[in-house]
Write an enzyme that holds these catalytic residues in place. Structure first.
Site, PDB file in Angstrom:
ATOM      1  N   ASP A  18       0.826  -1.168   0.047  1.00 36.74           N
ATOM      2  CA  ASP A  18       0.083  -0.073  -0.067  1.00 36.74           C
ATOM      3  C   ASP A  18       0.841   1.265  -0.037  1.00 36.74           C
ATOM      4  OD1 ASP A  18      -2.354   1.358   0.102  1.00 36.74           O
ATOM      5  OD2 ASP A  18      -2.706   1.238   2.129  1.00 36.74           O
ATOM      6  N   ASN A  66     -11.215  -2.958  -4.824  1.00 34.58           N
ATOM      7  CA  ASN A  66     -10.606  -1.995  -5.701  1.00 34.58           C
ATOM      8  C   ASN A  66     -10.910  -1.742  -7.048  1.00 34.58           C
ATOM      9  OD1 ASN A  66      -7.119  -3.040  -4.531  1.00 34.58           O
ATOM     10  ND2 ASN A  66      -8.424  -1.189  -4.080  1.00 34.58           N
TER      11      ASN A  66
HETATM   12  C1  IPE Z   1      -5.445  -2.686   0.056  1.00 36.78           C
HETATM   13  O1  IPE Z   1      -4.873  -1.459  -0.280  1.00 36.78           O
HETATM   14  C2  IPE Z   1      -5.412  -3.641  -1.365  1.00 36.78           C
HETATM   15  C3  IPE Z   1      -4.294  -3.901  -1.977  1.00 36.78           C
HETATM   16  C4  IPE Z   1      -2.783  -3.241  -1.446  1.00 36.78           C
HETATM   17  C5  IPE Z   1      -4.139  -4.419  -3.224  1.00 36.78           C
HETATM   18  P1  IPE Z   1      -6.277  -0.361  -0.258  1.00 36.78           P
HETATM   19  O2  IPE Z   1      -5.532   0.981  -0.563  1.00 36.78           O
HETATM   20  O3  IPE Z   1      -6.966  -0.603  -1.486  1.00 36.78           O
HETATM   21  O4  IPE Z   1      -6.918  -0.398   1.180  1.00 36.78           O
HETATM   22  P2  IPE Z   1      -7.920   0.598   1.965  1.00 36.78           P
HETATM   23  O5  IPE Z   1      -9.123   0.280   1.172  1.00 36.78           O
HETATM   24  O6  IPE Z   1      -7.290   1.786   2.118  1.00 36.78           O
HETATM   25  O7  IPE Z   1      -7.930  -0.027   3.123  1.00 36.78           O
HETATM   26  C1  IPE Z   2      -1.783   0.214  -3.453  1.00 35.99           C
HETATM   27  O1  IPE Z   2      -1.562   1.416  -3.391  1.00 35.99           O
HETATM   28  C2  IPE Z   2      -1.976  -0.406  -4.586  1.00 35.99           C
HETATM   29  C3  IPE Z   2      -3.230  -0.918  -4.921  1.00 35.99           C
HETATM   30  C4  IPE Z   2      -4.335  -0.899  -4.070  1.00 35.99           C
HETATM   31  C5  IPE Z   2      -3.489  -1.270  -6.091  1.00 35.99           C
HETATM   32  P1  IPE Z   2      -2.581   2.454  -3.204  1.00 35.99           P
HETATM   33  O2  IPE Z   2      -3.009   2.884  -4.599  1.00 35.99           O
HETATM   34  O3  IPE Z   2      -3.751   2.041  -2.233  1.00 35.99           O
HETATM   35  O4  IPE Z   2      -1.991   3.988  -2.672  1.00 35.99           O
HETATM   36  P2  IPE Z   2      -2.754   4.851  -1.618  1.00 35.99           P
HETATM   37  O5  IPE Z   2      -2.921   4.075  -0.359  1.00 35.99           O
HETATM   38  O6  IPE Z   2      -3.555   5.473  -2.339  1.00 35.99           O
HETATM   39  O7  IPE Z   2      -1.378   5.778  -1.380  1.00 35.99           O
HETATM   40 MG    MG Z   3      -4.169   2.422  -0.244  1.00 37.77          MG
END
Ligand code: IPE
Ligand code: IPE
Ligand code: MG
Length: 245
Positions: A18, A66
């Site tokens: 993340d 997602n």
């Molecule tokens: C969790 O990250 C899913 C992945 C890393 C693929 P998110 O960024 O989607 O999680 P939340 O929704 O903030 O908890």
């Molecule tokens: C994790 O990074 C990747 C996926 C969930 C695919 P994020 O895209 O959630 O990054 P932040 O949390 O917005 O910084």
């Molecule tokens: Mg995230």
């Protein structure tokens, strides 16, 4: 450098990768640039895990939630997944890594599904490490699909209800072939599990770090292994019962 001498190495590590979006935004770039930068961390972590003797590495790439992101971001993530499968699988194969994709892949394009099958077939006999990519994965989905398969086995007469144990249910989950999950890492500073490995995380050690995923490379992974090594895992016993000699 990783020093694995005398270290207790987790057999199975999972990572919630993340912080890509925030990494990019803080540099005035688009979120997509963050996802692209994150691929480099995937390479680094896979290599380091393999070198350290980790037997299974499970990476959360795309959650069942997602899909709620802007269409354009979802589409770039799909393209990136395809790109990585196209360009990295040979190298994984050369390094003795078996690739599996866990999650409900039926929602992906036919082309991507074909590529996933190809990659899994090419690497299926490798025994160096199992790399599982969680894509359109949700922990509740995993338990539900396992329960459905188990119910079907009962209905078809292959399984008696009285014989169902925890290990029976486990055998129907997506990670049935991987060892117990020892360590779950989440980068990006949030302390939650976001519907990742719910069943598997029963006695897992958690490591939450503020480091954003594109900055999580060999050193950070080694640090996580060191922290794991310092943890006292009691599994219900007292500290005295488990104290190292
Ligand atoms: C969790 O990250 C899913 C992945 C890393 C693929 P998110 O960024 O989607 O999680 P939340 O929704 O903030 O908890
Ligand atoms: C994790 O990074 C990747 C996926 C969930 C695919 P994020 O895209 O959630 O990054 P932040 O949390 O917005 O910084
Ligand atoms: Mg995230």
């Amino acid at each position: 450098m990783i020093d694995i001498k005398n270290k207790r190495i987790p057999q199975h590590v999972a990572i919630i990768m993340d912080g890509n979006g925030r990494w990019a935004e803080s540099r005035g770039k688009t979120r997509v640039a963050g996802h692209k930068a994150g691929v480099e961390s995937v390479r680094a972590v896979v290599t380091t895990a393999r070198k350290s003797g980790v037997k299974a590495l499970t990476l959360f790439a795309f959650s069942s939630e997602n899909w709620k992101r802007p269409e354009q971001e979802v589409s770039v993530l799909m393209d990136l997944f395809m790109f990585v499968l196209k360009h990295e699988v040979k190298r994984l194969h050369k390094n003795g890594i078996r690739l599996t994709v866990i999650g409900d892949v039926s929602r992906f394009s036919a082309k991507l599904q074909r590529k996933i099958i190809e990659a899994q077939e090419l690497t299926q006999n490798n025994e160096g490490m199992i790399l599982s990519i969680a894509a359109n994965y949700g922990g509740r989905w995993d338990i539900t699909q396992a329960a459905k398969k188990m119910a079907l086995a009962v209905k078809e007469g292959h399984l008696a209800v009285e014989d169902i144990t925890e290990s029976t249910l486990n055998s129907f989950t997506s990670l049935a072939e991987a060892p117990e999950l020892d360590l779950l890492i989440r980068t990006g500073g949030d302390c939650r599990i976001s519907n990742f490995l719910l069943w598997q995380a029963a006695y897992t050690e958690f490591h939450f770090t503020e480091v954003l995923w594109p900055d999580f490379k060999e050193d950070e992974f080694s640090k996580a292994l060191d922290i794991f090594d310092q943890r006292e895992r009691r599994f219900g016993r007292t500290g005295a019962q488990v104290t190292k000699k």
